[in-house]
Design a protein around this motif. Structure first.
Motif, PDB file in Angstrom:
ATOM      1  N   LYS A 147       1.423   8.415  -5.538  1.00 21.39           N
ATOM      2  CA  LYS A 147       2.298   9.590  -5.652  1.00 21.39           C
ATOM      3  C   LYS A 147       3.762   9.203  -5.796  1.00 21.39           C
ATOM      4  O   LYS A 147       4.564  10.000  -6.294  1.00 21.39           O
ATOM      5  N   VAL A 148       4.123   7.998  -5.352  1.00 20.83           N
ATOM      6  CA  VAL A 148       5.512   7.550  -5.497  1.00 20.83           C
ATOM      7  C   VAL A 148       5.657   6.491  -6.584  1.00 20.83           C
ATOM      8  O   VAL A 148       6.774   6.103  -6.934  1.00 20.83           O
ATOM      9  N   ARG A 149       4.541   6.036  -7.120  1.00 18.80           N
ATOM     10  CA  ARG A 149       4.571   5.021  -8.178  1.00 18.80           C
ATOM     11  C   ARG A 149       5.076   5.624  -9.480  1.00 18.80           C
ATOM     12  O   ARG A 149       4.706   6.727  -9.851  1.00 18.80           O
ATOM     13  N   GLY A 150       5.926   4.884 -10.177  1.00 15.68           N
ATOM     14  CA  GLY A 150       6.359   5.330 -11.499  1.00 15.68           C
ATOM     15  C   GLY A 150       5.180   5.389 -12.455  1.00 15.68           C
ATOM     16  O   GLY A 150       4.235   4.596 -12.332  1.00 15.68           O
ATOM     17  N   PRO A 151       5.195   6.299 -13.433  1.00 11.78           N
ATOM     18  CA  PRO A 151       4.017   6.495 -14.298  1.00 11.78           C
ATOM     19  C   PRO A 151       3.663   5.294 -15.166  1.00 11.78           C
ATOM     20  O   PRO A 151       2.504   5.094 -15.488  1.00 11.78           O
ATOM     21  N   PHE A 152       4.644   4.482 -15.560  1.00 12.75           N
ATOM     22  CA  PHE A 152       4.370   3.311 -16.405  1.00 12.75           C
ATOM     23  C   PHE A 152       5.098   2.103 -15.802  1.00 12.75           C
ATOM     24  O   PHE A 152       5.954   1.497 -16.435  1.00 12.75           O
ATOM     25  N   SER A 189       5.329  -3.847 -10.124  1.00 12.45           N
ATOM     26  CA  SER A 189       6.149  -4.873 -10.753  1.00 12.45           C
ATOM     27  C   SER A 189       6.382  -5.968  -9.715  1.00 12.45           C
ATOM     28  O   SER A 189       7.413  -6.025  -9.041  1.00 12.45           O
ATOM     29  N   GLY A 190       5.366  -6.836  -9.582  1.00 12.93           N
ATOM     30  CA  GLY A 190       5.337  -7.779  -8.473  1.00 12.93           C
ATOM     31  C   GLY A 190       4.922  -7.053  -7.194  1.00 12.93           C
ATOM     32  O   GLY A 190       4.911  -5.819  -7.138  1.00 12.93           O
ATOM     33  N   THR A 191       4.585  -7.798  -6.146  1.00 12.51           N
ATOM     34  CA  THR A 191       4.258  -7.147  -4.879  1.00 12.51           C
ATOM     35  C   THR A 191       5.491  -6.470  -4.291  1.00 12.51           C
ATOM     36  O   THR A 191       5.363  -5.557  -3.469  1.00 12.51           O
ATOM     37  N   GLU A 192       6.667  -6.894  -4.715  1.00  9.40           N
ATOM     38  CA  GLU A 192       7.887  -6.291  -4.175  1.00  9.40           C
ATOM     39  C   GLU A 192       7.917  -4.783  -4.425  1.00  9.40           C
ATOM     40  O   GLU A 192       8.335  -4.003  -3.560  1.00  9.40           O
ATOM     41  N   GLU A 193       7.457  -4.340  -5.600  1.00 12.47           N
ATOM     42  CA  GLU A 193       7.455  -2.905  -5.857  1.00 12.47           C
ATOM     43  C   GLU A 193       6.454  -2.183  -4.954  1.00 12.47           C
ATOM     44  O   GLU A 193       6.683  -1.035  -4.547  1.00 12.47           O
ATOM     45  N   ILE A 194       5.349  -2.854  -4.628  1.00 13.90           N
ATOM     46  CA  ILE A 194       4.381  -2.237  -3.722  1.00 13.90           C
ATOM     47  C   ILE A 194       4.982  -2.111  -2.324  1.00 13.90           C
ATOM     48  O   ILE A 194       4.766  -1.115  -1.622  1.00 13.90           O
ATOM     49  N   ILE A 195       5.759  -3.090  -1.906  1.00 11.25           N
ATOM     50  CA  ILE A 195       6.492  -3.002  -0.639  1.00 11.25           C
ATOM     51  C   ILE A 195       7.410  -1.787  -0.658  1.00 11.25           C
ATOM     52  O   ILE A 195       7.484  -1.012   0.307  1.00 11.25           O
ATOM     53  N   GLN A 196       8.100  -1.599  -1.768  1.00 11.80           N
ATOM     54  CA  GLN A 196       8.985  -0.441  -1.910  1.00 11.80           C
ATOM     55  C   GLN A 196       8.186   0.867  -1.863  1.00 11.80           C
ATOM     56  O   GLN A 196       8.603   1.842  -1.223  1.00 11.80           O
ATOM     57  N   MET A 197       7.025   0.894  -2.520  1.00 10.54           N
ATOM     58  CA  MET A 197       6.176   2.097  -2.485  1.00 10.54           C
ATOM     59  C   MET A 197       5.744   2.423  -1.063  1.00 10.54           C
ATOM     60  O   MET A 197       5.717   3.596  -0.658  1.00 10.54           O
ATOM     61  N   LEU A 198       5.367   1.403  -0.301  1.00 18.46           N
ATOM     62  CA  LEU A 198       4.946   1.614   1.076  1.00 18.46           C
ATOM     63  C   LEU A 198       6.065   2.236   1.896  1.00 18.46           C
ATOM     64  O   LEU A 198       5.837   3.170   2.681  1.00 18.46           O
ATOM     65  N   CYS A 199       7.270   1.733   1.720  1.00 12.87           N
ATOM     66  CA  CYS A 199       8.407   2.280   2.454  1.00 12.87           C
ATOM     67  C   CYS A 199       8.691   3.718   2.035  1.00 12.87           C
ATOM     68  O   CYS A 199       8.935   4.592   2.887  1.00 12.87           O
ATOM     69  N   ARG A 200       8.658   4.005   0.757  1.00 14.42           N
ATOM     70  CA  ARG A 200       8.908   5.367   0.284  1.00 14.42           C
ATOM     71  C   ARG A 200       7.831   6.330   0.760  1.00 14.42           C
ATOM     72  O   ARG A 200       8.099   7.510   1.021  1.00 14.42           O
ATOM     73  N   SER A 201       6.603   5.844   0.876  1.00 19.28           N
ATOM     74  CA  SER A 201       5.475   6.710   1.220  1.00 19.28           C
ATOM     75  C   SER A 201       5.372   7.009   2.712  1.00 19.28           C
ATOM     76  O   SER A 201       4.980   8.113   3.102  1.00 19.28           O
ATOM     77  N   PHE A 202       5.707   6.047   3.561  1.00 16.23           N
ATOM     78  CA  PHE A 202       5.397   6.193   4.979  1.00 16.23           C
ATOM     79  C   PHE A 202       6.602   6.269   5.906  1.00 16.23           C
ATOM     80  O   PHE A 202       6.442   6.649   7.079  1.00 16.23           O
ATOM     81  N   LEU A 203       7.789   5.898   5.433  1.00 14.48           N
ATOM     82  CA  LEU A 203       8.936   5.824   6.341  1.00 14.48           C
ATOM     83  C   LEU A 203       9.866   7.018   6.201  1.00 14.48           C
ATOM     84  O   LEU A 203      10.127   7.500   5.102  1.00 14.48           O
ATOM     85  N   GLN A 254      -7.432   6.286   0.457  1.00 12.59           N
ATOM     86  CA  GLN A 254      -6.410   7.190   0.978  1.00 12.59           C
ATOM     87  C   GLN A 254      -5.014   6.566   0.866  1.00 12.59           C
ATOM     88  O   GLN A 254      -4.062   7.224   0.454  1.00 12.59           O
ATOM     89  N   ILE A 255      -4.898   5.282   1.248  1.00 15.68           N
ATOM     90  CA  ILE A 255      -3.605   4.605   1.122  1.00 15.68           C
ATOM     91  C   ILE A 255      -3.201   4.508  -0.343  1.00 15.68           C
ATOM     92  O   ILE A 255      -2.043   4.782  -0.709  1.00 15.68           O
ATOM     93  N   VAL A 256      -4.137   4.131  -1.207  1.00 16.28           N
ATOM     94  CA  VAL A 256      -3.826   3.982  -2.635  1.00 16.28           C
ATOM     95  C   VAL A 256      -3.383   5.313  -3.238  1.00 16.28           C
ATOM     96  O   VAL A 256      -2.404   5.374  -4.005  1.00 16.28           O
ATOM     97  N   THR A 257      -4.057   6.396  -2.910  1.00 16.63           N
ATOM     98  CA  THR A 257      -3.673   7.717  -3.424  1.00 16.63           C
ATOM     99  C   THR A 257      -2.267   8.085  -2.975  1.00 16.63           C
ATOM    100  O   THR A 257      -1.469   8.631  -3.748  1.00 16.63           O
ATOM    101  N   THR A 258      -1.952   7.761  -1.727  1.00 15.85           N
ATOM    102  CA  THR A 258      -0.603   8.040  -1.213  1.00 15.85           C
ATOM    103  C   THR A 258       0.448   7.249  -1.985  1.00 15.85           C
ATOM    104  O   THR A 258       1.483   7.799  -2.397  1.00 15.85           O
TER     105      THR A 258
END
Length: 367
Positions: free
Chosen positions: A247-252, A88-102, A240-244
């Protein structure tokens, strides 16, 4: 009930006053919003026509795989479909990155000033944030950012063109950075304003993705494509990054209508060229005007300028909003004595210039 302790240090995102609210407060008939870097030319007519011809079924959940848009981008950008992540915008991808790696005890590195949500989401995940000041011209200090990396660094945020300065990272500097950056660090390269860049300023970040498996490039349909109200963006990285992230992305997490509109928007590159040409012409005229009154501004490869003002940004904001123009004061961006001005239409910018000239002339009389 109490939330995470770090939340006591953070504030919810607070949007600026809306147009109707300002009209009522100051008794204005007309408002020009130049605060959010939106596309003043709207969006592609192809999007409008496709929506008229046939809307998605709103009673059915959206395609969680974002299949049609994924296919369109894969063909256009020449990447495997499994290398895309949507948000939902790149902002959600930023949030996914933080949830996945931090995790608590890890850290991230970012420029200062830059897009504030990098810091916001990192702090929520318990990470420390190392902010490296840009140089005096608003460019990333990549050598100092590299020097700040340690074994606990998980993400380095690079924003090019940078918001709010508008500056870009050069091809030479980016390649050097990627060669020196440790492979355990994710390099998140944010190109939200990619379509506004002059072609010679393009570092061609996508060409690095298959060479450097720790790189993700993020883009959006909110800016040049004019779909800010639909909230859809994407990232491109190794699988590998996309798969990670998946796993934290909402289904829809992206709506049917956003996917539908983005596919149509992508097919109309003539609209993007029109937006690019108009923005470049109007921005150049505004820069010439600023030169005539002696107000400095940062180099910008975007649809906005960060302008140094002879008074505080808040004072300039108040003067302009009372006269029907909404801009972003630099005090809210961490750069006092500046304003960030989105580039509007030619007529809007001419009206703004008349206001700024009047302010300049009145100011000179006082001095």
């Amino acid at each position: 009930m109490e939330g995470k302790p770090v939340l006591t240090q953070l504030s919810p995102y607070k949007q600026g006053k809306q147009t109707k609210e300002i009209q009522e407060e100051y008794g204005l008939d007309h408002i020009v919003k130049l605060a959010s870097n939106e596309n003043p030319y709207g969006y592609s007519e192809k999007v409008r026509q496709n929506l008229i011809d046939g809307l998605p079924e709103f009673n059915i959940y959206p395609d969680g795989y974002t299949g049609k848009l994924r296919e369109s981008l894969s063909l256009r950008l020449n990447f495997n479909q499994n290398q895309f992540i949507f948000g939902s915008g790149t902002e959600e991808i930023i949030q996914m990155l933080c949830r996945s790696f931090l995790v608590a005890g890890s850290n991230v590195i970012m420029a200062a000033p830059t897009f504030p949500q990098y810091k916001h989401y990192a702090l929520i995940e318990g990470a420390a944030v190392k902010e490296i000041p840009t140089n005096k011209h608003g460019y990333h200090d990549l050598e100092r950012m590299l020097a700040a990396i340690d074994e606990k660094t998980k993400i380095v945020w690079l924003c090019s063109p940078n918001n709010p300065t508008g500056t870009v990272i050069s091809d030479k500097d980016f390649e050097s950075f990627m060669n020196k950056c440790p492979k355990h660090v994710v390099v998140a390269f944010d190109e939200a304003y990619y379509e506004f860049m002059d072609r010679e300023a393009d570092v061609n970040a996508l060409s690095y993705i298959n060479r450097f498996h720790n790189l993700i490039v993020m883009r959006t349909f909110s800016k040049a494509y004019g779909l800010a109200g639909l909230r859809i963006g994407y990232g491109i990285a190794n699988e590998q990054i996309v798969t990670t992230l998946d796993k934290v992305r909402g289904p829809f997490n992206t709506t049917s209508i956003a996917q539908f509109a983005a596919v149509a928007a992508l097919e109309d590159q003539s609209f993007i060229e029109h937006t690019y040409d108009k923005n470049k012409k109007v921005k150049a005229a505004f820069e010439t005007f600023l030169d005539t009154i002696g107000w400095e501004y940062y180099d910008s490869e975007t649809n906005f300028l960060l302008v140094h003002t002879p008074v505080s940004g808040m004072e300039m904001y108040q003067y302009l909003v009372e006269n029907g123009f909404i801009i972003r004061p630099g005090e809210l961006l961490g750069i006092p004595g500046t304003i960030r001005v989105s580039i509007g239409t030619e007529q809007e910018m001419e009206e703004l210039q008349r206001l700024l000239l009047q302010f300049y002339q009145d100011r000179m009389k006082v001095l």
